[in-house]
Design a protein around this motif. Structure first.
Motif, PDB file in Angstrom:
ATOM      1  N   PHE A   1      20.963  12.000   6.171  1.00 33.12           N
ATOM      2  CA  PHE A   1      20.924  12.937   7.278  1.00 33.12           C
ATOM      3  C   PHE A   1      22.202  12.784   8.102  1.00 33.12           C
ATOM      4  CE2 PHE A   1      16.613  12.620   5.914  1.00 33.12           C
ATOM      5  CZ  PHE A   1      16.092  13.891   6.099  1.00 33.12           C
ATOM      6  N   CYS A   2      22.968  13.850   8.158  1.00 35.62           N
ATOM      7  CA  CYS A   2      24.279  13.814   8.811  1.00 35.62           C
ATOM      8  C   CYS A   2      24.203  14.552  10.149  1.00 35.62           C
ATOM      9  CB  CYS A   2      25.334  14.475   7.926  1.00 35.62           C
ATOM     10  SG  CYS A   2      25.483  13.683   6.300  1.00 35.62           S
ATOM     11  N   ALA A   3      24.684  13.909  11.194  1.00 36.07           N
ATOM     12  CA  ALA A   3      24.684  14.508  12.518  1.00 36.07           C
ATOM     13  C   ALA A   3      25.445  15.823  12.506  1.00 36.07           C
ATOM     14  CB  ALA A   3      25.310  13.534  13.523  1.00 36.07           C
ATOM     15  N   TRP A   4      24.954  16.802  13.272  1.00 34.18           N
ATOM     16  CA  TRP A   4      25.604  18.103  13.309  1.00 34.18           C
ATOM     17  C   TRP A   4      27.069  17.963  13.708  1.00 34.18           C
ATOM     18  CZ3 TRP A   4      28.472  21.234  16.316  1.00 34.18           C
ATOM     19  CH2 TRP A   4      28.540  22.590  15.955  1.00 34.18           C
ATOM     20  N   GLY A   5      27.340  17.130  14.680  1.00 34.98           N
ATOM     21  CA  GLY A   5      28.721  16.958  15.117  1.00 34.98           C
ATOM     22  C   GLY A   5      29.609  16.391  14.026  1.00 34.98           C
ATOM     23  N   ALA A   6      29.024  15.532  13.172  1.00 31.18           N
ATOM     24  CA  ALA A   6      29.794  14.976  12.059  1.00 31.18           C
ATOM     25  C   ALA A   6      30.175  16.076  11.072  1.00 31.18           C
ATOM     26  CB  ALA A   6      28.986  13.887  11.355  1.00 31.18           C
ATOM     27  N   GLU A   7      29.238  16.972  10.834  1.00 28.18           N
ATOM     28  CA  GLU A   7      29.530  18.082   9.927  1.00 28.18           C
ATOM     29  C   GLU A   7      30.585  19.005  10.531  1.00 28.18           C
ATOM     30  OE1 GLU A   7      27.028  20.961   6.974  1.00 28.18           O
ATOM     31  OE2 GLU A   7      26.193  20.595   8.963  1.00 28.18           O
ATOM     32  N   GLU A   8      30.530  19.194  11.840  1.00 26.04           N
ATOM     33  CA  GLU A   8      31.506  20.041  12.516  1.00 26.04           C
ATOM     34  C   GLU A   8      32.907  19.456  12.398  1.00 26.04           C
ATOM     35  OE1 GLU A   8      32.781  23.257  15.040  1.00 26.04           O
ATOM     36  OE2 GLU A   8      30.964  22.930  13.855  1.00 26.04           O
ATOM     37  N   LEU A   9      33.026  18.137  12.509  1.00 30.56           N
ATOM     38  CA  LEU A   9      34.339  17.491  12.485  1.00 30.56           C
ATOM     39  C   LEU A   9      34.902  17.335  11.078  1.00 30.56           C
ATOM     40  CD1 LEU A   9      33.752  14.708  15.157  1.00 30.56           C
ATOM     41  CD2 LEU A   9      35.325  16.641  15.356  1.00 30.56           C
TER      42      LEU A   9
ATOM     43  N   GLU B   1      32.511  19.248   2.544  1.00 31.85           N
ATOM     44  CA  GLU B   1      33.114  18.549   1.408  1.00 31.85           C
ATOM     45  C   GLU B   1      33.308  17.061   1.710  1.00 31.85           C
ATOM     46  OE1 GLU B   1      37.068  18.807  -1.503  1.00 31.85           O
ATOM     47  OE2 GLU B   1      36.636  20.397  -0.054  1.00 31.85           O
ATOM     48  N   GLN B   2      33.872  16.738   2.877  1.00 31.11           N
ATOM     49  CA  GLN B   2      34.093  15.335   3.207  1.00 31.11           C
ATOM     50  C   GLN B   2      32.779  14.586   3.410  1.00 31.11           C
ATOM     51  OE1 GLN B   2      37.278  13.982   5.791  1.00 31.11           O
ATOM     52  NE2 GLN B   2      38.042  16.080   5.946  1.00 31.11           N
ATOM     53  N   LEU B   3      31.774  15.248   3.990  1.00 33.61           N
ATOM     54  CA  LEU B   3      30.479  14.597   4.138  1.00 33.61           C
ATOM     55  C   LEU B   3      29.866  14.291   2.773  1.00 33.61           C
ATOM     56  CD1 LEU B   3      28.773  16.402   7.156  1.00 33.61           C
ATOM     57  CD2 LEU B   3      29.657  14.074   7.058  1.00 33.61           C
ATOM     58  N   SER B   4      30.011  15.213   1.854  1.00 33.95           N
ATOM     59  CA  SER B   4      29.497  14.974   0.501  1.00 33.95           C
ATOM     60  C   SER B   4      30.194  13.776  -0.137  1.00 33.95           C
ATOM     61  CB  SER B   4      29.698  16.226  -0.359  1.00 33.95           C
ATOM     62  OG  SER B   4      28.965  17.311   0.144  1.00 33.95           O
ATOM     63  N   MET B   5      31.478  13.620   0.131  1.00 31.21           N
ATOM     64  CA  MET B   5      32.209  12.469  -0.406  1.00 31.21           C
ATOM     65  C   MET B   5      31.694  11.164   0.203  1.00 31.21           C
ATOM     66  SD  MET B   5      36.077  14.087  -0.434  1.00 31.21           S
ATOM     67  CE  MET B   5      36.834  12.517  -0.878  1.00 31.21           C
ATOM     68  N   LEU B   6      31.344  11.193   1.492  1.00 31.37           N
ATOM     69  CA  LEU B   6      30.786   9.992   2.118  1.00 31.37           C
ATOM     70  C   LEU B   6      29.413   9.653   1.541  1.00 31.37           C
ATOM     71  CD1 LEU B   6      31.765  10.456   5.882  1.00 31.37           C
ATOM     72  CD2 LEU B   6      32.570   8.675   4.310  1.00 31.37           C
ATOM     73  N   VAL B   7      28.633  10.675   1.239  1.00 36.42           N
ATOM     74  CA  VAL B   7      27.334  10.433   0.607  1.00 36.42           C
ATOM     75  C   VAL B   7      27.528   9.810  -0.772  1.00 36.42           C
ATOM     76  CG1 VAL B   7      25.293  11.566  -0.361  1.00 36.42           C
ATOM     77  CG2 VAL B   7      26.115  12.192   1.921  1.00 36.42           C
ATOM     78  N   GLU B   8      28.495  10.302  -1.533  1.00 38.64           N
ATOM     79  CA  GLU B   8      28.794   9.710  -2.844  1.00 38.64           C
ATOM     80  C   GLU B   8      29.241   8.253  -2.680  1.00 38.64           C
ATOM     81  OE1 GLU B   8      31.692  12.178  -4.668  1.00 38.64           O
ATOM     82  OE2 GLU B   8      30.383  13.949  -4.767  1.00 38.64           O
ATOM     83  N   HIS B   9      29.999   7.991  -1.618  1.00 39.07           N
ATOM     84  CA  HIS B   9      30.419   6.616  -1.347  1.00 39.07           C
ATOM     85  C   HIS B   9      29.203   5.733  -1.070  1.00 39.07           C
ATOM     86  CE1 HIS B   9      32.906   3.352   0.342  1.00 39.07           C
ATOM     87  NE2 HIS B   9      31.967   3.268   1.278  1.00 39.07           N
ATOM     88  N   ALA B  10      28.243   6.251  -0.314  1.00 37.60           N
ATOM     89  CA  ALA B  10      27.037   5.480  -0.015  1.00 37.60           C
ATOM     90  C   ALA B  10      26.216   5.218  -1.271  1.00 37.60           C
ATOM     91  CB  ALA B  10      26.188   6.223   1.015  1.00 37.60           C
TER      92      ALA B  10
ATOM     93  N   GLU C   1      15.453   7.194   4.083  1.00 28.95           N
ATOM     94  CA  GLU C   1      16.413   7.952   4.864  1.00 28.95           C
ATOM     95  C   GLU C   1      17.569   7.054   5.279  1.00 28.95           C
ATOM     96  OE1 GLU C   1      14.947   9.928   8.294  1.00 28.95           O
ATOM     97  OE2 GLU C   1      13.263  10.896   7.251  1.00 28.95           O
ATOM     98  N   VAL C   2      18.761   7.609   5.231  1.00 30.05           N
ATOM     99  CA  VAL C   2      19.949   6.949   5.763  1.00 30.05           C
ATOM    100  C   VAL C   2      20.653   7.974   6.649  1.00 30.05           C
ATOM    101  CG1 VAL C   2      22.192   5.939   5.222  1.00 30.05           C
ATOM    102  CG2 VAL C   2      20.223   5.424   3.780  1.00 30.05           C
ATOM    103  N   HIS C   3      21.092   7.540   7.832  1.00 30.18           N
ATOM    104  CA  HIS C   3      21.690   8.476   8.773  1.00 30.18           C
ATOM    105  C   HIS C   3      23.184   8.203   8.916  1.00 30.18           C
ATOM    106  CE1 HIS C   3      17.920  10.319  10.219  1.00 30.18           C
ATOM    107  NE2 HIS C   3      17.426   9.204   9.727  1.00 30.18           N
ATOM    108  N   LEU C   4      23.929   9.283   9.036  1.00 29.25           N
ATOM    109  CA  LEU C   4      25.379   9.205   9.083  1.00 29.25           C
ATOM    110  C   LEU C   4      25.915   9.968  10.283  1.00 29.25           C
ATOM    111  CD1 LEU C   4      28.257   8.704   7.991  1.00 29.25           C
ATOM    112  CD2 LEU C   4      27.933  10.688   6.489  1.00 29.25           C
ATOM    113  N   GLY C   5      26.673   9.273  11.109  1.00 31.01           N
ATOM    114  CA  GLY C   5      27.370   9.901  12.219  1.00 31.01           C
ATOM    115  C   GLY C   5      28.823   9.472  12.211  1.00 31.01           C
ATOM    116  N   LEU C   6      29.498   9.703  13.314  1.00 31.14           N
ATOM    117  CA  LEU C   6      30.913   9.357  13.419  1.00 31.14           C
ATOM    118  C   LEU C   6      31.188   8.682  14.756  1.00 31.14           C
ATOM    119  CD1 LEU C   6      32.679  12.611  12.143  1.00 31.14           C
ATOM    120  CD2 LEU C   6      32.369  10.478  10.871  1.00 31.14           C
ATOM    121  N   ALA C   7      32.165   7.805  14.749  1.00 29.48           N
ATOM    122  CA  ALA C   7      32.697   7.245  15.987  1.00 29.48           C
ATOM    123  C   ALA C   7      34.123   7.751  16.168  1.00 29.48           C
ATOM    124  CB  ALA C   7      32.679   5.716  15.948  1.00 29.48           C
ATOM    125  N   LEU C   8      34.432   8.214  17.362  1.00 24.94           N
ATOM    126  CA  LEU C   8      35.755   8.725  17.685  1.00 24.94           C
ATOM    127  C   LEU C   8      36.513   7.655  18.452  1.00 24.94           C
ATOM    128  CD1 LEU C   8      34.752  12.267  19.013  1.00 24.94           C
ATOM    129  CD2 LEU C   8      35.209  11.576  16.648  1.00 24.94           C
TER     130      LEU C   8
END
Length: 318
Positions: free
Chosen positions: A56-64, A68-77, A105-112
């Motif tokens: 589950f990826c935070a909406w803001g993470a998808e916006e940033l 495609e990049q989120l899918s790559m992070l999921v593949e990394h996980a 469930e695994v949750h993914l967000g971002l730190a700025l």
């Protein structure tokens, strides 16, 4: 800016204990501050065909980052979140490995984080923040927000990354500012600006608004996106509150906002409002109080990626 009634009550009780002020005053402070560590708005689920884990990826993470990049992070996980992996993914809120073969469930967000190298301008970097479901749904954080939350959970942190200490006892509250304008052939604009600076600076404000589900908006280059889950409640006397479907009231002033009659007429005609917000001091308060409707300052804030907003439905003006 977003919280449920129960979350506000809990925060007010904590504030009362920390500051010694009355419960009602603590509630008002919490409402003005509108700052919390809520679940990110509208998380998107990524579920690889070969995996039983939902990411589950935070909406803001998808916006940033984009899909495609989120899918790559999921593949990394999927590769590094297994017990036999040498370079495991770690939970940002407990510092323990995440085993994707056992977690539903695994949750993914971002730190700025703002970084500056000698002789170069400040740049914003993003870092993935993975969390176990049991540790809490992640969001977009500023680095100091994440550091403060980690310390609150008893984890070791670098104290230099913490935000400045708050001194709230006997502090005089500052009201928020707002501005109404109705450009020709457009839904009317409603701009809301905090009266007090964000504890975590403009980066913290940016992280909060992305986590709320608001996109950054450059009025000089783009149209406001329509977000159907958001609405502004109003009647002929003014605007009462802003609400996000599924999570309740996001912002409610101490008394209703009172826009001009022409603004209300435009909102009734378009059945929608373009809501905008930016950090404290983005537009000089004297300009907001004058109510000139000058948008040049908002254009400048938008170019700096600090203006957030969307087109939302206005209800109650029928």
């Amino acid at each position: 800016m977003t919280d449920s009634n129960q979350a506000r009550k809990n925060a007010a009780r904590r504030r009362k204990q920390q500051t010694g002020q009355g419960y009602q005053a603590a509630q008002q402070d919490v409402q003005r501050e509108r700052m919390g560590f809520d679940d990110a708005a509208g998380p998107t689920e990524y579920r690889p065909q070969t995996a039983g884990t939902g990411y589950f990826c935070a909406w803001g993470a998808e916006e940033l980052l984009g899909t495609e990049q989120l899918s790559m992070l999921v593949e990394h996980a999927e590769k590094h979140g297994r017990p036999d992996a040498a370079d495991k993914i770690m939970c940002g809120l407990c510092d323990k490995p995440i085993d994707v073969t056992r977690e539903p469930e695994v949750h993914l967000g971002l730190a700025l984080r703002e970084v500056q190298h000698p002789g170069e301008p400040v740049t914003e970097m993003t870092f993935p923040v993975w969390t176990h479901e049991a540790c809490g749904h992640t969001r977009v954080w500023s680095w100091s927000q994440l550091t403060l939350e980690r310390r609150r959970r008893g984890l070791r942190v670098d104290t230099a990354d913490l935000p400045p200490k708050e001194h709230r006892r006997n502090r005089v509250p500052v009201e928020d500012y707002y501005m109404f304008t109705a450009p020709p052939n457009s839904a009317p604009l409603f701009y809301l600006q905090p009266g007090s600076k964000h504890r975590h600076g403009s980066l913290g404000f940016r992280a909060d608004r992305l986590s709320d589900g608001f996109p950054a908006l450059d009025l000089s280059r783009q149209q406001a996106r329509t977000l159907p889950e958001w609405s502004i409640a109003a009647d002929r006397t003014g605007l009462s509150y802003i609400e996000r479907q599924g999570t309740g009231r996001w912002y409610q002033p101490s008394r209703p906002w009172s826009p001009p009659a022409a603004w209300l007429a435009a909102a009734h005609y378009h059945q929608s409002v373009i809501f905008l917000t930016a950090p404290a001091g983005s537009v000089p308060p004297t300009q907001l109080e004058a109510g000139t409707g000058d948008l040049s300052a908002l254009f400048a804030v938008g170019r700096a990626d600090l203006l957030f907003g969307a087109r939302m439905t206005v209800v109650g003006l029928a």
